[in-house]
Design a protein around this motif. Structure first.
Motif, PDB file in Angstrom:
ATOM      1  N   THR A  11       0.864  -1.179   0.000  1.00 39.34           N
ATOM      2  CA  THR A  11       0.000   0.000   0.000  1.00 39.34           C
ATOM      3  C   THR A  11       0.899   1.228   0.000  1.00 39.34           C
ATOM      4  O   THR A  11       1.671   1.438   0.935  1.00 39.34           O
ATOM      5  N   HIS A  12       0.798   2.035  -1.045  1.00 38.72           N
ATOM      6  CA  HIS A  12       1.717   3.158  -1.206  1.00 38.72           C
ATOM      7  C   HIS A  12       1.469   4.245  -0.166  1.00 38.72           C
ATOM      8  O   HIS A  12       0.339   4.683   0.036  1.00 38.72           O
ATOM      9  N   SER A  13       2.544   4.659   0.480  1.00 40.22           N
ATOM     10  CA  SER A  13       2.494   5.791   1.399  1.00 40.22           C
ATOM     11  C   SER A  13       2.949   7.029   0.644  1.00 40.22           C
ATOM     12  O   SER A  13       4.111   7.143   0.260  1.00 40.22           O
ATOM     13  N   LEU A  14       2.035   7.948   0.431  1.00 39.60           N
ATOM     14  CA  LEU A  14       2.351   9.180  -0.290  1.00 39.60           C
ATOM     15  C   LEU A  14       3.291  10.068   0.510  1.00 39.60           C
ATOM     16  O   LEU A  14       3.987  10.912  -0.044  1.00 39.60           O
ATOM     17  N   THR A  15       3.320   9.874   1.812  1.00 41.79           N
ATOM     18  CA  THR A  15       4.149  10.711   2.678  1.00 41.79           C
ATOM     19  C   THR A  15       5.378   9.996   3.213  1.00 41.79           C
ATOM     20  O   THR A  15       6.201  10.610   3.883  1.00 41.79           O
ATOM     21  N   GLY A  16       5.520   8.693   2.944  1.00 40.99           N
ATOM     22  CA  GLY A  16       6.616   7.953   3.544  1.00 40.99           C
ATOM     23  C   GLY A  16       7.501   7.175   2.589  1.00 40.99           C
ATOM     24  O   GLY A  16       8.698   7.050   2.819  1.00 40.99           O
ATOM     25  N   CYS A  17       6.948   6.625   1.518  1.00 44.89           N
ATOM     26  CA  CYS A  17       7.744   5.814   0.597  1.00 44.89           C
ATOM     27  C   CYS A  17       8.798   6.671  -0.101  1.00 44.89           C
ATOM     28  O   CYS A  17       8.511   7.788  -0.541  1.00 44.89           O
ATOM     29  N   GLN A  18      10.007   6.125  -0.202  1.00 45.26           N
ATOM     30  CA  GLN A  18      11.089   6.836  -0.870  1.00 45.26           C
ATOM     31  C   GLN A  18      11.807   5.866  -1.799  1.00 45.26           C
ATOM     32  O   GLN A  18      12.298   4.839  -1.362  1.00 45.26           O
ATOM     33  N   GLY A  19      11.849   6.212  -3.080  1.00 44.95           N
ATOM     34  CA  GLY A  19      12.546   5.400  -4.071  1.00 44.95           C
ATOM     35  C   GLY A  19      13.961   5.908  -4.302  1.00 44.95           C
ATOM     36  O   GLY A  19      14.335   6.998  -3.873  1.00 44.95           O
ATOM     37  N   GLU A  20      14.727   5.109  -5.017  1.00 41.41           N
ATOM     38  CA  GLU A  20      16.141   5.409  -5.252  1.00 41.41           C
ATOM     39  C   GLU A  20      16.366   6.496  -6.306  1.00 41.41           C
ATOM     40  O   GLU A  20      17.217   7.366  -6.136  1.00 41.41           O
ATOM     41  N   LEU A  21      15.629   6.437  -7.402  1.00 42.89           N
ATOM     42  CA  LEU A  21      15.917   7.281  -8.569  1.00 42.89           C
ATOM     43  C   LEU A  21      14.984   8.493  -8.597  1.00 42.89           C
ATOM     44  O   LEU A  21      13.896   8.451  -9.160  1.00 42.89           O
ATOM     45  N   THR A  22      15.441   9.588  -8.004  1.00 39.42           N
ATOM     46  CA  THR A  22      14.607  10.783  -7.870  1.00 39.42           C
ATOM     47  C   THR A  22      14.827  11.753  -9.017  1.00 39.42           C
ATOM     48  O   THR A  22      15.929  11.876  -9.538  1.00 39.42           O
ATOM     49  N   ASP A  23      13.754  12.409  -9.420  1.00 39.15           N
ATOM     50  CA  ASP A  23      13.790  13.480 -10.431  1.00 39.15           C
ATOM     51  C   ASP A  23      14.540  13.056 -11.693  1.00 39.15           C
ATOM     52  O   ASP A  23      15.376  13.795 -12.210  1.00 39.15           O
ATOM     53  N   GLN A  24      14.216  11.867 -12.204  1.00 39.07           N
ATOM     54  CA  GLN A  24      14.877  11.356 -13.405  1.00 39.07           C
ATOM     55  C   GLN A  24      13.849  11.004 -14.469  1.00 39.07           C
ATOM     56  O   GLN A  24      12.716  10.639 -14.166  1.00 39.07           O
ATOM     57  N   GLU A  25      14.278  11.085 -15.735  1.00 37.20           N
ATOM     58  CA  GLU A  25      13.412  10.780 -16.877  1.00 37.20           C
ATOM     59  C   GLU A  25      13.428   9.282 -17.176  1.00 37.20           C
ATOM     60  O   GLU A  25      14.485   8.645 -17.164  1.00 37.20           O
ATOM     61  N   PHE A  26      12.240   8.738 -17.475  1.00 34.90           N
ATOM     62  CA  PHE A  26      12.078   7.336 -17.846  1.00 34.90           C
ATOM     63  C   PHE A  26      11.122   7.252 -19.020  1.00 34.90           C
ATOM     64  O   PHE A  26      10.224   8.079 -19.152  1.00 34.90           O
ATOM     65  N   ASP A  27      11.306   6.224 -19.844  1.00 33.05           N
ATOM     66  CA  ASP A  27      10.334   5.906 -20.888  1.00 33.05           C
ATOM     67  C   ASP A  27       9.432   4.812 -20.335  1.00 33.05           C
ATOM     68  O   ASP A  27       9.918   3.764 -19.889  1.00 33.05           O
ATOM     69  N   VAL A  28       8.131   5.059 -20.344  1.00 31.90           N
ATOM     70  CA  VAL A  28       7.165   4.107 -19.807  1.00 31.90           C
ATOM     71  C   VAL A  28       6.262   3.643 -20.941  1.00 31.90           C
ATOM     72  O   VAL A  28       5.646   4.460 -21.635  1.00 31.90           O
ATOM     73  N   TYR A  29       6.212   2.317 -21.114  1.00 35.58           N
ATOM     74  CA  TYR A  29       5.345   1.719 -22.127  1.00 35.58           C
ATOM     75  C   TYR A  29       4.451   0.706 -21.436  1.00 35.58           C
ATOM     76  O   TYR A  29       4.939  -0.171 -20.710  1.00 35.58           O
ATOM     77  N   ILE A  30       3.143   0.833 -21.629  1.00 35.83           N
ATOM     78  CA  ILE A  30       2.176  -0.097 -21.036  1.00 35.83           C
ATOM     79  C   ILE A  30       1.238  -0.569 -22.131  1.00 35.83           C
ATOM     80  O   ILE A  30       0.721   0.233 -22.915  1.00 35.83           O
ATOM     81  N   GLU A  31       1.027  -1.889 -22.176  1.00 39.40           N
ATOM     82  CA  GLU A  31       0.042  -2.451 -23.102  1.00 39.40           C
ATOM     83  C   GLU A  31      -0.905  -3.343 -22.322  1.00 39.40           C
ATOM     84  O   GLU A  31      -0.542  -3.888 -21.269  1.00 39.40           O
ATOM     85  N   ASP A  32      -2.137  -3.491 -22.843  1.00 35.24           N
ATOM     86  CA  ASP A  32      -3.108  -4.339 -22.156  1.00 35.24           C
ATOM     87  C   ASP A  32      -2.886  -5.800 -22.527  1.00 35.24           C
ATOM     88  O   ASP A  32      -1.960  -6.135 -23.278  1.00 35.24           O
ATOM     89  N   ALA A  33      -3.741  -6.692 -22.017  1.00 33.76           N
ATOM     90  CA  ALA A  33      -3.581  -8.131 -22.225  1.00 33.76           C
ATOM     91  C   ALA A  33      -3.682  -8.521 -23.702  1.00 33.76           C
ATOM     92  O   ALA A  33      -3.165  -9.566 -24.099  1.00 33.76           O
ATOM     93  N   GLU A  34      -4.318  -7.689 -24.506  1.00 33.93           N
ATOM     94  CA  GLU A  34      -4.464  -7.971 -25.934  1.00 33.93           C
ATOM     95  C   GLU A  34      -3.362  -7.326 -26.767  1.00 33.93           C
ATOM     96  O   GLU A  34      -3.387  -7.376 -27.998  1.00 33.93           O
ATOM     97  N   GLY A  35      -2.405  -6.677 -26.119  1.00 36.39           N
ATOM     98  CA  GLY A  35      -1.293  -6.056 -26.828  1.00 36.39           C
ATOM     99  C   GLY A  35      -1.570  -4.637 -27.306  1.00 36.39           C
ATOM    100  O   GLY A  35      -0.756  -4.043 -28.004  1.00 36.39           O
ATOM    101  N   LYS A  36      -2.685  -4.068 -26.892  1.00 38.45           N
ATOM    102  CA  LYS A  36      -3.030  -2.701 -27.281  1.00 38.45           C
ATOM    103  C   LYS A  36      -2.284  -1.709 -26.393  1.00 38.45           C
ATOM    104  O   LYS A  36      -2.280  -1.825 -25.168  1.00 38.45           O
ATOM    105  N   GLU A  37      -1.660  -0.716 -27.014  1.00 36.14           N
ATOM    106  CA  GLU A  37      -0.905   0.298 -26.283  1.00 36.14           C
ATOM    107  C   GLU A  37      -1.826   1.152 -25.423  1.00 36.14           C
ATOM    108  O   GLU A  37      -2.816   1.698 -25.892  1.00 36.14           O
ATOM    109  N   VAL A  38      -1.482   1.271 -24.145  1.00 36.48           N
ATOM    110  CA  VAL A  38      -2.234   2.081 -23.195  1.00 36.48           C
ATOM    111  C   VAL A  38      -1.460   3.362 -22.881  1.00 36.48           C
ATOM    112  O   VAL A  38      -2.031   4.427 -22.717  1.00 36.48           O
ATOM    113  N   MET A  39      -0.130   3.240 -22.802  1.00 32.33           N
ATOM    114  CA  MET A  39       0.717   4.397 -22.512  1.00 32.33           C
ATOM    115  C   MET A  39       2.065   4.196 -23.190  1.00 32.33           C
ATOM    116  O   MET A  39       2.609   3.099 -23.190  1.00 32.33           O
ATOM    117  N   ASN A  40       2.589   5.276 -23.750  1.00 29.31           N
ATOM    118  CA  ASN A  40       3.919   5.265 -24.354  1.00 29.31           C
ATOM    119  C   ASN A  40       4.445   6.691 -24.283  1.00 29.31           C
ATOM    120  O   ASN A  40       4.211   7.487 -25.185  1.00 29.31           O
TER     121      ASN A  40
END
Length: 192
Positions: A109-138
């Motif tokens: 369960t994500h804590s908006l006030t407590g969780c801290q990740g390693e890679l801050t303020d960095q650019e990433f390419d995010v690609y998400i497709e659904d179960a049928e292979g349709k692009e949801v995010m790119n």
């Protein structure tokens, strides 16, 4: 004459006070707003933009003792006697992802006030497709100062997500059902 000066001075002070009060009446800091909200009964119907409220907690624009997000609710505790809960959109699921190279932490369960990740303020390419292979995010997205990327995805679906950065990549199967976690910290970026 003295009486008129005294009355005039009091009137001027009163006018300045009224002007100052009227000008500041509608201005509450985000922290005051959350404190006010959290003193209300536990279950709320929130008329504002819940996605903006979540974004403000993620970016630390809003602060509270704790703010966490389940698959159905935002839960805010500002240190008062009551927690405030806000329903999330019926058709959208919140998922916060912290890609990493070396350091991570277990989370469900994500804590908006407590969780801290390693890679801050960095650019990433995010690609998400659904179960049928349709692009949801790119798209390219920037992690926040907490090292997380916040996503809002259609509910009740299975997806495959790929996150890449500088020749490194991580892939994961994700889903957005009510029983699913809102915090993903297992996507380790490795060289292709």
């Amino acid at each position: 004459m003295r009486k008129q000066i005294l009355i005039g001075t009091c009137a001027a002070i009163a006018a300045v006070g009224i002007f100052w009060y009227a000008g500041n009446e509608g201005r509450k800091t985000a922290e005051e707003e959350v404190t006010t909200v959290s003193s209300q009964p536990v279950s709320q119907s929130f008329s504002g933009d819940i996605k903006q409220m979540v974004a403000d907690f993620s970016s630390r624009t809003l602060t509270a003792e704790s703010a966490s997000i389940t698959s159905t609710q935002l839960i805010v505790d500002s240190g008062g006697p009551n927690e405030a809960t806000y329903d999330l959109p019926e058709k959208e699921f919140f998922l916060s992802v912290a890609p990493y190279v070396q350091k991570t932490h277990p989370c469900a369960t994500h804590s908006l006030t407590g969780c801290q990740g390693e890679l801050t303020d960095q650019e990433f390419d995010v690609y998400i497709e659904d179960a049928e292979g349709k692009e949801v995010m790119n798209k390219s997205v920037k992690s926040q100062s907490n090292g997380f990327i916040d996503l809002w995805l259609p509910r009740d679906q299975n997806y495959r997500m790929t996150i890449s950065q500088d020749g490194r990549k991580a892939q994961s199967e994700i889903s957005t059902f009510e029983s699913d976690d809102t915090c993903l910290t297992t996507m380790q970026l490795t060289a292709n």
